[in-house]
Scaffold this active site. Structure first.
Site, PDB file in Angstrom:
ATOM      1  CE  LYS A 176      29.896  52.490  57.283  1.00  0.00           C
ATOM      2  NZ  LYS A 176      28.964  53.081  58.248  1.00  0.00           N
ATOM      3  CG  HIS A 207      54.289  38.011  49.068  1.00  0.00           C
ATOM      4  ND1 HIS A 207      54.315  38.342  50.406  1.00  0.00           N
ATOM      5  CD2 HIS A 207      55.452  38.463  48.528  1.00  0.00           C
ATOM      6  CE1 HIS A 207      55.456  38.949  50.672  1.00  0.00           C
ATOM      7  NE2 HIS A 207      56.175  39.033  49.552  1.00  0.00           N
TER       8      HIS A 207
END
Length: 476
Positions: free
Chosen positions: A56, A447
């Protein structure tokens, strides 16, 4: 010492200090058990030192290179001139040492006895531990086996070198290869191909004779195929590997494709063709612990083996070689030993691949759902239509949901795109809660956010997705 002359009495003995082993040890200690943790190498296991963390870190480095190259789009004048593998390796060593120290401190604070050495069973309640010239015997009430697995080399050979690598030794490379050829179809093959390509090496992937894709849902397979092509990573599908040899300054791979013998040359060869459970030298037969034909220990959902007070977790048990699986099974075993009612249910265990962009999924693929006899509805929403993806400069990918048509229950969530590795946690929760279509439509979604891709994938089922082109109206 004569075997049987003296045995130290132990409550819970755990063999293996990887994520499954040490987390099980801490959980058992939290529940009041006296725990002895045996590890032959370093605490943290392969995951910390040769697997999850190094891979990773490589993926993060690759992602940062991508972002540097795109920085000009945001008015930031940067230039990527060179990648230095040696510095990344030094950072890997620093981070793993730091994390290892953290695990040691956690074990110490939970009063876990740490023993270094190789453990093996002498009987169903006794084991020997060797560490150099030292040898001791433990008699235990309960035992957890979490010894992990070892990479498989094609044709059962293991000619590891600076040019012939497996998914452990690749994190000890001293020099960036000019051309890296990777054999395998799993997540390691994809992560390494995309990381090393970003670093500046030319990479290619050989899928073995039985594989035509990477085993994802068909929609994800198509998207990752497109992204690999865009990044100029060649994929050799259906290749039967015949031999791999060092040749001069590189490697020479002989393989069969479509009935023809072919040859491929490169700087290094990396095999990522799977893992073998570390069970061969444990003396499991002396303990009466059953294994399958592949050497995996047979366990139930509590982690119990065929011997009720001996448990197993992680790569030594059948299933995907994921640290998350080992952790959950280890904790379930520790809780069962302590008398709690628990289980490790892996039906909706998420899988995350740290490519650029990342892939994440949980539950059934479309093909699996159809093969299981479900009648299904599917919804797909591309990240290219997502406002937040445009802001982030990562418009590749898509979200896909699979529902049972008759009941409306969610069966699978599949994603490839920026943020997928975190967003899949929501998918797992929805699957575990037996969510229906209306359950996913009801909440208010942030959003702008990547989560809106999941919402619009559900909305697309009945042509309600706002940011997809309108379907042609049906004439009545």
């Amino acid at each position: 010492m004569v075997v049987g002359e003296l045995a130290y009495e132990k409550d819970v003995v755990i063999i293996g200090g990887g994520p499954g082993g040490y987390q099980a040890a801490i959980r058992a200690a939290q529940l009041g058990r006296k725990v002895t943790l045996i590890e032959k190498a370093d605490l943290g296991g392969v995951c910390l030192h040769k697997g999850c963390i190094p891979s990773k870190l490589f993926a993060e480095a690759a992602d940062r290179i991508r972002k540097i190259k795109a920085a000009g789009e945001y008015g930031i004048e940067l230039s990527f001139s060179a990648f230095q593998l040696e510095k990344l390796m030094n950072e890997k060593d620093r981070k793993t040492a730091q994390l290892k120290k953290g695990v040691e401190e956690l074990c110490k604070s939970n009063e876990i006895e740490l023993v270094k050495g190789n453990a093996f069973f002498l009987s169903a309640d006794r084991m020997g531990i060797e560490n150099g010239e030292a040898y001791q015997v433990f008699r235990f009430k309960h035992c957890l086996i979490a010894t992990g697995s070892t990479p498989i080399w094609p044709h059962d050979n293991s000619p590891r070198s600076e040019k012939l690598l497996d998914c452990w030794s690749v994190f000890s490379l001293k020099k960036l290869p000019d051309e890296l050829i990777i054999y395998g179809s799993g997540y390691i093959a994809l992560e390494m191909a995309m990381s090393f390509q970003a670093f500046g090496a030319r990479t290619s992937i050989m899928l073995d004779q039985e594989k035509d894709d990477f085993g994802f849902d068909a929609a994800v397979n198509r998207e990752i195929g497109r992204i690999l092509k865009k990044n100029r990573i060649k994929v050799y599908r259906g290749a039967k590997l015949l031999s791999v040899e060092e040749s001069g300054s590189g490697v020479e791979i002989n393989y069969e494709l479509g009935g023809e013998n072919k040859q491929l040359k490169g700087s290094c060869f990396l095999t990522a063709a799977g893992f073998r459970p570390n069970t061969a030298n444990l003396g499991l037969d002396r303990a009466g612990v059953e294994i399958d034909t592949a050497g995996f220990i047979k366990i139930d959902q509590q982690g119990k083996t065929s011997v009720s007070h001996i448990f197993a977790a992680g790569d030594v048990a059948d299933g995907p070689p994921l640290a998350s699986k080992a952790i959950r099974q280890g904790k379930a075993a520790a809780e069962t030993i302590a008398g709690l009612k628990t289980e490790a249910d892996l039906r909706f265990a998420p899988v995350v691949i740290h490519t650029q962009p990342p892939i994440a999924y949980a539950g059934l693929t479309e093909q699996e759902a159809l093969e299981a006899g479900y009648k299904i509805d599917t919804g797909i929403f591309p990240f290219s239509s997502l406002g937040y993806a445009s802001v982030k400069g990562s418009r590749e990918g898509m979200a896909k949901v699979i529902f049972e048509k008759e009941t409306g229950f969610l069966l699978g969530v599949h994603m490839i795109g920026d943020g997928a590795q975190e967003l899949i946690c929501a998918g797992v929760s929805l699957l575990e809660m037996a969510a229906r279509e209306e359950d996913m439509l009801f909440p208010v979604y942030a959003h702008p956010s990547s989560a809106e891709a999941l919402l619009e994938a559900v909305e697309s089922l009945k042509a309600r997705s706002i940011h997809l082109p309108a379907r042609e109206k049906v004439k009545t």
